[in-house]
Design a protein around this motif. Structure first.
Motif, PDB file in Angstrom:
ATOM      1  N   ALA A   2      -5.573  13.473 -11.164  1.00  0.00           N
ATOM      2  CA  ALA A   2      -4.176  14.212 -11.593  1.00  0.00           C
ATOM      3  C   ALA A   2      -2.936  14.180 -10.747  1.00  0.00           C
ATOM      4  CB  ALA A   2      -4.634  15.591 -12.175  1.00  0.00           C
ATOM      5  N   TYR A   3      -1.786  14.320 -11.223  1.00  0.00           N
ATOM      6  CA  TYR A   3      -0.601  14.450 -10.304  1.00  0.00           C
ATOM      7  C   TYR A   3      -0.548  15.664  -9.494  1.00  0.00           C
ATOM      8  CZ  TYR A   3       1.322  10.297 -12.129  1.00  0.00           C
ATOM      9  OH  TYR A   3       1.443   8.970 -12.677  1.00  0.00           O
ATOM     10  N   LYS A   4       0.248  15.710  -8.581  1.00  0.00           N
ATOM     11  CA  LYS A   4       0.529  16.878  -7.771  1.00  0.00           C
ATOM     12  C   LYS A   4       2.009  16.730  -7.238  1.00  0.00           C
ATOM     13  CE  LYS A   4      -3.998  17.829  -5.643  1.00  0.00           C
ATOM     14  NZ  LYS A   4      -4.460  19.081  -5.720  1.00  0.00           N
ATOM     15  N   ILE A   5       2.539  17.919  -7.106  1.00  0.00           N
ATOM     16  CA  ILE A   5       3.989  17.867  -6.576  1.00  0.00           C
ATOM     17  C   ILE A   5       4.015  18.247  -5.139  1.00  0.00           C
ATOM     18  CG2 ILE A   5       6.237  19.103  -6.978  1.00  0.00           C
ATOM     19  CD1 ILE A   5       5.355  19.469  -9.697  1.00  0.00           C
ATOM     20  N   ASN A  22       2.799  20.090 -21.270  1.00  0.00           N
ATOM     21  CA  ASN A  22       3.313  21.446 -20.746  1.00  0.00           C
ATOM     22  C   ASN A  22       2.112  21.714 -19.658  1.00  0.00           C
ATOM     23  OD1 ASN A  22       5.354  22.070 -22.439  1.00  0.00           O
ATOM     24  ND2 ASN A  22       4.085  22.476 -24.040  1.00  0.00           N
ATOM     25  N   ALA A  23       1.822  20.867 -18.416  1.00  0.00           N
ATOM     26  CA  ALA A  23       0.965  20.972 -17.766  1.00  0.00           C
ATOM     27  C   ALA A  23       1.649  21.728 -16.529  1.00  0.00           C
ATOM     28  CB  ALA A  23       0.271  19.897 -17.195  1.00  0.00           C
ATOM     29  N   ILE A  24       2.929  21.546 -16.466  1.00  0.00           N
ATOM     30  CA  ILE A  24       3.618  21.954 -15.256  1.00  0.00           C
ATOM     31  C   ILE A  24       4.743  23.195 -15.407  1.00  0.00           C
ATOM     32  CG2 ILE A  24       5.674  21.191 -13.477  1.00  0.00           C
ATOM     33  CD1 ILE A  24       5.115  18.230 -14.758  1.00  0.00           C
ATOM     34  N   SER A  25       4.438  24.065 -14.222  1.00  0.00           N
ATOM     35  CA  SER A  25       5.119  25.348 -14.174  1.00  0.00           C
ATOM     36  C   SER A  25       5.720  25.808 -12.902  1.00  0.00           C
ATOM     37  CB  SER A  25       3.969  26.425 -14.852  1.00  0.00           C
ATOM     38  OG  SER A  25       2.739  26.540 -13.684  1.00  0.00           O
ATOM     39  N   ASP A  36      -6.228  20.741 -14.746  1.00  0.00           N
ATOM     40  CA  ASP A  36      -6.933  20.327 -15.906  1.00  0.00           C
ATOM     41  C   ASP A  36      -6.286  19.995 -16.962  1.00  0.00           C
ATOM     42  OD1 ASP A  36      -9.318  21.223 -14.534  1.00  0.00           O
ATOM     43  OD2 ASP A  36      -8.971  23.312 -14.803  1.00  0.00           O
ATOM     44  N   ALA A  37      -5.002  20.317 -17.301  1.00  0.00           N
ATOM     45  CA  ALA A  37      -4.131  19.933 -18.381  1.00  0.00           C
ATOM     46  C   ALA A  37      -3.433  18.504 -18.370  1.00  0.00           C
ATOM     47  CB  ALA A  37      -3.068  21.157 -18.444  1.00  0.00           C
ATOM     48  N   CYS A  38      -3.456  18.179 -16.951  1.00  0.00           N
ATOM     49  CA  CYS A  38      -2.709  16.902 -16.683  1.00  0.00           C
ATOM     50  C   CYS A  38      -3.378  15.785 -17.301  1.00  0.00           C
ATOM     51  CB  CYS A  38      -2.509  16.663 -15.234  1.00  0.00           C
ATOM     52  SG  CYS A  38      -1.707  15.128 -14.867  1.00  0.00           S
ATOM     53  N   ILE A  39      -2.940  14.880 -18.054  1.00  0.00           N
ATOM     54  CA  ILE A  39      -3.258  13.754 -18.665  1.00  0.00           C
ATOM     55  C   ILE A  39      -2.812  12.321 -17.959  1.00  0.00           C
ATOM     56  CG2 ILE A  39      -3.419  14.732 -21.157  1.00  0.00           C
ATOM     57  CD1 ILE A  39      -0.844  13.091 -21.806  1.00  0.00           C
ATOM     58  N   GLU A  40      -2.503  12.608 -16.990  1.00  0.00           N
ATOM     59  CA  GLU A  40      -1.898  11.413 -15.950  1.00  0.00           C
ATOM     60  C   GLU A  40      -1.124  10.306 -16.513  1.00  0.00           C
ATOM     61  OE1 GLU A  40      -5.763   9.970 -14.353  1.00  0.00           O
ATOM     62  OE2 GLU A  40      -6.569  12.049 -14.472  1.00  0.00           O
TER      63      GLU A  40
END
Length: 56
Positions: A2-5, A22-25, A36-40
């Motif tokens: 998964a990605y991280k910021i 919509n995995a980013i908030s 868990d929501a990130c689809i890379e």
């Protein structure tokens, strides 16, 4: 993976707008990605003006 910021996030919200699942908030001082929501897909990385999102 998964990605991280990173801490270079300027909280502009561009990454969240570009995320197709919509995995980013908005977090505390920077945006965060729900691993868990990130689809890379890399959409967030490609639209970020400062390159904050990256694969962990």
């Amino acid at each position: 993976m998964a990605y991280k910021i990173s801490d270079s996030c300027i909280s502009c919200g561009t990454c969240a707008e570009g995320c197709p699942v919509n995995a980013i908030s908005e977090g505390d001082g920077k945006y965060v990605i729900d691993e868990d929501a990130c689809i890379e897909c890399g959409a967030c990385e490609s639209v970020c003006p400062v390159g904050a999102p990256a694969q962990a």
